[in-house]
Structures are given as structure tokens and as C-alpha cells.
Write an enzyme that holds these catalytic residues in place. Structure first.
Site, mmCIF file in Angstrom:
data_model
loop_
_atom_site.group_PDB
_atom_site.id
_atom_site.type_symbol
_atom_site.label_atom_id
_atom_site.label_comp_id
_atom_site.label_asym_id
_atom_site.label_seq_id
_atom_site.Cartn_x
_atom_site.Cartn_y
_atom_site.Cartn_z
ATOM 1 C CG HIS A 1 9.606 69.292 -3.359
ATOM 2 N ND1 HIS A 1 9.799 68.098 -2.706
ATOM 3 C CD2 HIS A 1 10.720 70.037 -3.077
ATOM 4 C CE1 HIS A 1 10.955 68.125 -2.058
ATOM 5 N NE2 HIS A 1 11.532 69.286 -2.269
ATOM 6 C CG PHE B 1 16.485 78.517 -9.574
ATOM 7 C CD1 PHE B 1 17.064 77.348 -9.074
ATOM 8 C CD2 PHE B 1 15.363 79.008 -8.947
ATOM 9 C CE1 PHE B 1 16.527 76.701 -7.967
ATOM 10 C CE2 PHE B 1 14.816 78.366 -7.853
ATOM 11 C CZ PHE B 1 15.403 77.208 -7.351
ATOM 12 N N GLY C 1 23.952 82.093 -8.172
ATOM 13 C CA GLY C 1 22.880 82.990 -8.593
ATOM 14 C C GLY C 1 21.538 82.490 -8.117
ATOM 15 C CG ASP D 1 22.116 75.927 -4.723
ATOM 16 O OD1 ASP D 1 21.486 76.867 -4.181
ATOM 17 O OD2 ASP D 1 21.840 74.740 -4.523
#
Length: 337
Positions: A245, A227, A225, A199
Site C-alpha cells: 500500500h 527491494f 537493501g 529491509d
């Protein structure tokens, strides 16, 4: 509790639906003011509640009586106490507390829904702050984490029960795993697994606090980091829960492809979201999809078919789906050995 007509073929039902936000705001306010926590120690009368919460008094008995009618409070001889659900889930500090998500709804979603017409006209979010502002403001980030913890308390055990393959693997990675609440639950239930969370770096102090609280320091690791720009750690099981989502279709495709590279050969990807295929949850999940309109730049809920398309294009095989809890859908996609 008196039943009020909700048949929208009748004027009374239409008006009741139009004003159902009043019930919601009564609950949101009760959590905001700490009513259920105040009543945890026992019943109280109107004057005692007024003094404990620092309220004026006008309208107070009507508000309390509405909460009784909504089955959140009980009333006997002029004294109010928590109903069973409120006592179990709405007392701050309890392990089963879900009020963190309700606090976020009150602070963020409730005002944003008041601007739904503007969102539909422009396609732009209406929550008033982007996620960069959230993660760079520690007190706001702590509130966001509280709402995520509330969801995980409910969904974590359900995910552990719904997926039967934990014993066949050695490592699990929760992508977008916040402060490690889900990873901690999984590793506690399946102690043969090593856990990891990926995360944003700002989550690290909250992660350290959580794993220490769970006595899992060294058993669950944190990787900071983005993604979209940084590589994901490898693991046998990679989880994307309530992550896809937040993004549009092309971004979802990109993240599934990136997850494929993260899953070790022979491993699995687990994705859960409020997907739009569940007839039993159609209304609830369409509401969540509109939440994404209001608080993200391009996010929405999506179908199993879309996710299957992304997964198979990335290289996953044997893509299966099943219900998860009351409203979510779990998709399991296997990477060939």
C-alpha cells in the site's frame, strides 16, 4: 458515557462528525504527554496530575473529564485512573503497548490531514518529510519503528493463527520487515522455521537489538537493501505485510513479480493490507488509503482483485483470501513446485 448523536441526517450529527477530530486529539495528547503511563501506579487528582506532567492547570479537568467520557479514564471522588483499555494498551513499556502508532499519528498524520484539500488538489504528499529523511535520522527512525512494532504486536498473533501452513515449510522471509518483530513472533511460534528480514540497511542496528532481546540471534537473519534494486533472499514463505500500500499500482505489480522469484518452488506468498473489499472495515480502510495519499508519493490501499491479477500474472496459482484481524485481508498465493 453519554451518547452524542452521529446521525448525519441531522445537524447535530453532522456537527458531531465535523468535530470528531477533537476526541482524537484528546487521546493523541494524552499519549504524547504520558498521561496513561503516569496513572499506571494508581489514581491521582487534578493537582497531582498537573504537577507530574508539568501542566498549567487551565482546561486540565475538562480534558480529563473528556477522556472519562471516551472510556479511556475512570473517575471516582475526584481522582482519575486508567480505564481497562488504556491500562492494557497505552502504558509505555508494556508488552501490549500500541502507543507507538498513536505517537506517529500525532506527529505525522494529524498535521498531514489538516492539508487534505491540498493533497486532493495536487496529488502530492503532505507529511513534510520523505522516508529517506526518516531512515537517515536515527531518533525519527526509532519513532517510526515504534509505530510498526505497535501494529505487529496486534497483527502478528492474528497472522500466525490465520495461516495454517507454517508446519509444511522450513524458512520464512519478511520483506520490509523493519527490525524483525513479526519474523521473531513467527519463529517463536514455529521454532522449526528459520527466519529472515529484508529491509533498508539503516534498520540493522534496531534488528540486532530486537532479536537479541527475543533470544533469537542466529535464528533470524537480516538482509539490507532496497527491494526495487536489490535481489531478495529466497524462502519457502515470503511475507509482504503493509508494504504494497506504500506504492502505486505498477510498483505493486513489480514487487509481486519480484516476490515470485523469491518464493522457493512449492512455497507461498502471504500478503496482508487494509484491502478495500471488507465491508465491515470500509470506513477504516478508506481512511488508511487517504493516509497513503498524505504520506507517500503514490501509495493507496487496493482490492483483492488487483492483487490477484498481479499474482496470477507473476505465476502464482491457487490465490486465496480471508479476513485478518479487525480490518486487514490476508491473501495466500502458491508458487507451483
Amino acid at each position: 458515557m453519554t451518547s452524542i448523536p452521529t446521525d448525519t441526517s441531522r445537524p447535530a450529527g453532522i456537527l458531531r462528525l465535523a468535530n470528531s477530530f477533537c476526541d482524537a486529539k484528546a487521546l493523541l495528547t494524552a499519549v504524547e504527554l504520558g498521561l496513561f503511563t503516569t496513572l499506571h501506579g494508581g489514581a491521582a487528582d487534578v493537582a497531582e496530575i498537573r504537577d507530574r506532567l508539568g501542566l498549567h492547570g487551565r482546561g486540565l479537568s475538562d480534558w480529563l473529564d473528556l477522556l472519562v467520557e471516551l472510556d479511556l479514564l475512570e473517575s471516582r471522588e475526584g481522582r482519575y485512573s486508567n480505564g481497562p483499555g488504556a491500562e492494557r494498551h497505552l502504558v509505555r513499556g508494556a508488552d501490549s503497548y500500541i502507543g507507538g502508532f498513536i505517537e506517529r499519528s500525532n506527529r505525522n498524520l494529524y498535521p498531514a490531514w489538516g492539508r487534505l484539500s491540498e493533497a486532493l488538489r495536487t496529488g502530492k504528499p503532505q507529511s513534510g518529510s520523505d522516508f529517506d529523511a526518516v531512515v537517515n535520522t536515527p531518533e525519527v527512525l526509532a519513532q517510526f519503528i515504534g509505530s510498526m512494532d505497535a501494529l505487529t504486536r496486534v497483527l502478528g498473533p492474528q497472522l500466525i493463527d490465520a495461516y495454517e501452513g507454517w508446519s509444511g515449510y522450513q524458512s520464512v522471509l519478511d520483506v520490509g520487515g523493519c527490525r524483525g518483530a513479526l519474523a521473531s513472533q513467527i519463529v517463536k511460534a514455529c521454532p522449526h522455521l528459520s527466519g529472515a528480514v529484508f529491509d533498508l540497511p539503516q534498520m540493522a542496528p534496531f534488528f540486532d537489538e530486537k532479536v537479541a532481546e527475543q533470544e533469537l540471534t542466529g535464528k533470524v537473519s537480516f538482509h539490507g537493501g532496497s527491494f526495487f534494486s536489490d535481489p531478495l533472499p529466497s524462502a519457502d514463505i515470503v511475507v509482504l505485510g503493509h508494504v504494497l500500500h506504500d506504492w502505486d499500482r505498477e510498483q505493486r505489480r513489480f514487487l509481486v513479480e519480484k516476490a515470485f522469484q523469491s518464493v522457493n518452488p512449492g512455497g507461498v506468498l502471504l500478503v496482508y493490507d487494509r484491502m478495500l473489499d471488507r465491508e465491515s472495515s470500509r470506513v477504516e480502510n478508506l481512511v488508511i488509503s487517504l493516509d497513503m495519499l498524505l504520506v507517500t508519493d503514490g501509495g493507496s490501499e487496493y482490492t483483492v482483485a488487483e492483487l490477484r491479477e498481479h499474482a496470477e500474472a507473476a505465476g502464482f496459482v491457487s490465490v486465496e483470501d480471508r479476513p485478518l484481524g479487525d480490518d486487514d485481508t490476508l491473501v495466500v498465493a502458491h508458487r507451483p513446485a
